[in-house]
Scaffold this motif. Structure first.
Motif, mmCIF file in Angstrom:
data_model
loop_
_atom_site.group_PDB
_atom_site.id
_atom_site.type_symbol
_atom_site.label_atom_id
_atom_site.label_comp_id
_atom_site.label_asym_id
_atom_site.label_seq_id
_atom_site.Cartn_x
_atom_site.Cartn_y
_atom_site.Cartn_z
ATOM 1 N N LYS A 106 0.757 -1.182 0.056
ATOM 2 C CA LYS A 106 0.044 0.016 0.002
ATOM 3 C C LYS A 106 0.861 1.251 -0.013
ATOM 4 O O LYS A 106 0.696 2.201 -0.502
ATOM 5 C CB LYS A 106 -1.005 -0.099 1.249
ATOM 6 N N ALA A 107 1.748 1.183 0.692
ATOM 7 C CA ALA A 107 2.723 2.423 0.852
ATOM 8 C C ALA A 107 3.558 2.469 -0.548
ATOM 9 O O ALA A 107 3.878 3.706 -0.936
ATOM 10 C CB ALA A 107 4.006 2.341 2.133
ATOM 11 N N LEU A 108 4.069 1.484 -1.092
ATOM 12 C CA LEU A 108 4.592 1.360 -2.148
ATOM 13 C C LEU A 108 3.592 1.873 -3.396
ATOM 14 O O LEU A 108 4.023 2.798 -4.319
ATOM 15 C CB LEU A 108 5.188 0.155 -2.841
ATOM 16 N N LEU A 109 2.503 1.579 -3.499
ATOM 17 C CA LEU A 109 1.574 2.281 -4.292
ATOM 18 C C LEU A 109 1.217 3.534 -4.216
ATOM 19 O O LEU A 109 1.087 4.464 -5.033
ATOM 20 C CB LEU A 109 0.459 1.544 -4.076
ATOM 21 N N ILE A 110 1.155 4.010 -3.042
ATOM 22 C CA ILE A 110 0.822 5.467 -2.838
ATOM 23 C C ILE A 110 2.162 6.448 -3.144
ATOM 24 O O ILE A 110 1.854 7.393 -3.634
ATOM 25 C CB ILE A 110 0.367 5.677 -1.096
ATOM 26 N N GLU A 111 3.198 5.909 -2.805
ATOM 27 C CA GLU A 111 4.401 6.617 -2.874
ATOM 28 C C GLU A 111 5.087 6.591 -4.356
ATOM 29 O O GLU A 111 5.577 7.487 -4.799
ATOM 30 C CB GLU A 111 5.331 6.425 -1.793
ATOM 31 N N GLU A 112 5.049 5.521 -4.848
ATOM 32 C CA GLU A 112 5.706 5.183 -6.101
ATOM 33 C C GLU A 112 4.698 4.697 -7.354
ATOM 34 O O GLU A 112 5.181 4.697 -8.296
ATOM 35 C CB GLU A 112 6.870 4.063 -5.997
ATOM 36 N N SER A 113 3.496 4.752 -7.065
ATOM 37 C CA SER A 113 2.629 4.291 -8.154
ATOM 38 C C SER A 113 2.881 2.930 -8.803
ATOM 39 O O SER A 113 2.603 2.745 -10.091
ATOM 40 C CB SER A 113 2.442 5.235 -9.134
ATOM 41 N N VAL A 114 3.268 2.171 -7.966
ATOM 42 C CA VAL A 114 3.667 0.610 -8.453
ATOM 43 C C VAL A 114 2.928 -0.305 -7.712
ATOM 44 O O VAL A 114 2.606 -0.075 -6.463
ATOM 45 C CB VAL A 114 5.203 0.019 -8.437
ATOM 46 N N PHE A 115 1.959 -1.077 -8.313
ATOM 47 C CA PHE A 115 1.086 -2.112 -7.508
ATOM 48 C C PHE A 115 1.454 -3.447 -7.876
ATOM 49 O O PHE A 115 1.582 -3.929 -8.871
ATOM 50 C CB PHE A 115 -0.355 -1.920 -8.249
ATOM 51 N N VAL A 116 1.875 -4.031 -6.823
ATOM 52 C CA VAL A 116 2.214 -5.369 -6.625
ATOM 53 C C VAL A 116 1.468 -6.328 -5.801
ATOM 54 O O VAL A 116 0.679 -5.537 -5.029
ATOM 55 C CB VAL A 116 3.719 -5.701 -6.368
ATOM 56 N N MET A 117 1.213 -7.522 -5.975
ATOM 57 C CA MET A 117 0.077 -8.329 -5.263
ATOM 58 C C MET A 117 0.801 -8.744 -4.015
ATOM 59 O O MET A 117 2.027 -9.358 -4.188
ATOM 60 C CB MET A 117 -0.190 -9.566 -6.069
ATOM 61 N N PRO A 118 0.383 -8.621 -2.735
ATOM 62 C CA PRO A 118 1.109 -8.945 -1.568
ATOM 63 C C PRO A 118 0.663 -10.444 -1.220
ATOM 64 O O PRO A 118 0.015 -11.189 -1.981
ATOM 65 C CB PRO A 118 0.308 -8.180 -0.496
ATOM 66 N N GLY A 119 1.547 -11.112 -0.500
ATOM 67 C CA GLY A 119 1.459 -12.418 -0.209
ATOM 68 C C GLY A 119 0.088 -13.020 0.388
ATOM 69 O O GLY A 119 -0.254 -14.115 0.241
ATOM 70 N N LYS A 120 -0.464 -11.961 1.132
ATOM 71 C CA LYS A 120 -1.914 -12.259 1.589
ATOM 72 C C LYS A 120 -2.888 -12.846 0.762
ATOM 73 O O LYS A 120 -3.685 -13.775 1.059
ATOM 74 C CB LYS A 120 -2.347 -10.997 2.362
ATOM 75 N N ALA A 121 -2.686 -12.322 -0.715
ATOM 76 C CA ALA A 121 -3.330 -13.056 -1.544
ATOM 77 C C ALA A 121 -3.189 -14.216 -1.936
ATOM 78 O O ALA A 121 -4.126 -14.903 -2.450
ATOM 79 C CB ALA A 121 -3.503 -11.959 -3.124
ATOM 80 N N PHE A 122 -2.220 -14.688 -1.512
ATOM 81 C CA PHE A 122 -1.874 -16.231 -2.032
ATOM 82 C C PHE A 122 -1.631 -17.071 -0.650
ATOM 83 O O PHE A 122 -0.930 -18.109 -0.587
ATOM 84 C CB PHE A 122 -0.465 -16.220 -2.713
ATOM 85 N N CYS A 123 -2.218 -16.440 0.571
ATOM 86 C CA CYS A 123 -2.169 -17.262 1.879
ATOM 87 C C CYS A 123 -0.697 -17.386 2.245
ATOM 88 O O CYS A 123 -0.354 -18.447 2.622
ATOM 89 C CB CYS A 123 -2.756 -18.607 1.616
ATOM 90 N N ALA A 124 -0.058 -16.319 2.072
ATOM 91 C CA ALA A 124 1.523 -16.522 2.464
ATOM 92 C C ALA A 124 1.752 -15.034 3.175
ATOM 93 O O ALA A 124 0.867 -14.269 3.208
ATOM 94 C CB ALA A 124 2.276 -16.634 1.035
ATOM 95 N N GLN A 125 3.073 -14.805 3.696
ATOM 96 C CA GLN A 125 3.068 -13.495 4.091
ATOM 97 C C GLN A 125 4.477 -13.061 3.880
ATOM 98 O O GLN A 125 5.451 -13.968 3.546
ATOM 99 C CB GLN A 125 3.181 -13.816 6.077
ATOM 100 N N SER A 126 4.865 -11.805 4.194
ATOM 101 C CA SER A 126 6.074 -11.338 3.996
ATOM 102 C C SER A 126 6.775 -11.552 2.490
ATOM 103 O O SER A 126 8.041 -11.501 2.466
ATOM 104 C CB SER A 126 7.186 -11.835 5.126
ATOM 105 N N CYS A 127 5.925 -11.216 1.678
ATOM 106 C CA CYS A 127 6.247 -11.329 0.216
ATOM 107 C C CYS A 127 5.520 -10.434 -0.667
ATOM 108 O O CYS A 127 4.275 -10.285 -0.441
ATOM 109 C CB CYS A 127 6.324 -12.728 -0.164
ATOM 110 N N PHE A 128 5.801 -10.400 -2.139
ATOM 111 C CA PHE A 128 4.912 -10.090 -3.053
ATOM 112 C C PHE A 128 5.095 -10.660 -4.270
ATOM 113 O O PHE A 128 6.136 -11.226 -4.633
ATOM 114 C CB PHE A 128 4.944 -8.282 -2.981
#
Length: 415
Positions: A361-383
């Motif tokens: 979310k911070a990356l998206l706000i500050e740099e306008s780059v949207f990656v998918m977080p690990g949460k979407a894949f039932c994982a943590q600490s990754c994108f």
């Protein structure tokens, strides 16, 4: 008489949660509005190969659908499990010497998502469990839990090319287990399992007499030095239901056509699963007849060179992204072996973010780059990064990610 209405929703509608769509439509909605709109958004979150025009549809695909539409022959109802000629073409295309198929072994579905839904429904009852890899494409979890099926996970090992942790897999099996899901090549990991590793997974399934659902939508999408092997090729006795679709092989996800391939070892599916697949396919009277009718020509006329060109493009992007992100302190990218994704581990403590969602979310706000977080894949600490971007955009995305990480790198700031 009550003065207001309050109509209750079904249990399924209440518990159904698609992790990927939740991230896009809930977690990141505010961040999308808060970002600097003067800077171009680089969206690497969604695996839609049509978004940037880098993986164009082959002319033979367009010609096939135009021919079908102009024929006027496929505007009505056809068998719910699929047009016979289409099922014959699919069976011929995906047959292997070790895993032959006939039209009777093919059920056409509305997209690979539809194939996933039907396979889970035909094998799992409410209260039973299904074993998913972790990380895993989030739709598997959504489909299972919406119907009261318990989701359990077995770990994938990033330092071993995202191979399955066989001890974790076997340890997750209990009396409730109904099926094992194997995703190969993998979304989100980009892994491609070796023949020997697939055989080891099949051996676990054999010991516990469990069927395998093979999510093989990225069939054949293996980079140089790697070989795609379908699960059924290495299974002598374990029955396999394989899910696939036109979306990634031919780069037409919006056409929403998929299939289930039935590899019925020892007749294990004969009594209940085969007829069950037939009954479930009749719930919505089958997928689009126009796309079905075009598929035999697509399978015949799209050359292997088209698929090879796409693979070379994706591999070049993967190598470029891996090289650039490997230089960023606090990030650990994992070079994929196929599909169209790369997973990147985040040292959240170093950047002082509480979760991967907070990071993206911070990356998206500050740099306008949207990656998918690990949460979407039932994982943590990754994108996850999608590798379909044009050369200039993927370079710019990596540059902005590096800038963002440098800004938030507490280790560098303390030196």
């Amino acid at each position: 008489m009550a003065e207001s209405w309050s109509v209750p929703g079904s249990v399924e509608s209440i518990v159904c949660v698609n992790p990927v769509r939740n991230v896009v439509e809930d977690d990141c909605t505010e961040a999308l509005t808060l970002r600097d709109l003067s800077v171009e958004l680089i969206d690497t979150s969604t695996g839609d190969p049509t978004r940037f025009g880098t993986l164009p549809v082959h002319p033979a695909v367009t010609e096939a659908i135009l021919k079908v539409v102009q024929s006027g022959k496929y505007n009505g109802y056809y068998p719910s499990n699929g047009i016979l000629e289409t099922r014959e073409a699919v069976a011929q295309y995906f047959s292997r010497p070790q895993a032959p198929l006939t039209a009777q072994d093919v059920v056409m579905t509305s997209s690979c998502s539809g194939a996933m839904d039907i396979t889970a429904m035909v094998l799992c009852n409410p209260g039973q469990s299904i074993l998913l890899p972790m990380p895993c494409f989030g739709l598997w979890k959504a489909l299972a839990e919406a119907r009261g099926v318990i989701v359990k996970y077995y770990n994938l090992l990033p330092d071993k090319g995202w191979e399955a942790d066989l001890d974790s897999l076997e340890g997750a099996i209990d009396s409730t287990t109904a099926a094992i899901v194997v995703v190969n090549p993998s979304n989100p990991c980009g892994s491609v399992f070796s023949r020997a590793h697939l055989k080891a997974i099949v051996d676990v399934a054999q010991r516990h007499h469990l069927p395998i659902i093979a999510d093989e939508i990225y069939d054949g999408m293996a980079f140089s030095g790697h070989e795609f092997v379908c699960v059924a090729e290495v299974s002598d006795s374990v029955p396999v239901l394989s899910c696939g679709a036109v979306s990634k092989i031919f780069m037409i996800p919006g056409w929403r056509l998929g299939w289930i391939l039935i590899h019925d070892r020892n007749g294990a599916f004969q009594q209940q699963v085969r007829p069950g697949l037939g009954r479930l396919s009749r719930k919505i009277l089958g997928p689009c007849t126009l796309v079905q009718a075009a598929l035999p020509d697509i399978l015949t006329n799209v050359p292997d060179s088209y698929k090879q060109r796409n693979l070379e493009f994706l591999e070049r992007n993967a190598r470029k992204c891996f090289e650039k992100l490997s230089k960023v302190d606090g990030l650990t990218p994992f070079m994929p072996a196929g599909a169209m994704y790369m997973m990147v581990n985040i040292d959240l403590e170093r950047f002082r973010f509480g979760s991967d969602v907070d990071f993206i979310k911070a990356l998206l706000i500050e740099e306008s780059v949207f990656v998918m977080p690990g949460k979407a894949f039932c994982a943590q600490s990754c994108f996850r990064v999608v590798l379909i971007l044009p050369d200039d955009k993927i370079s710019e995305a990596c540059k902005r990610i590096a800038k963002f990480c440098s800004k938030h790198d507490t280790a560098a700031q303390s030196n």
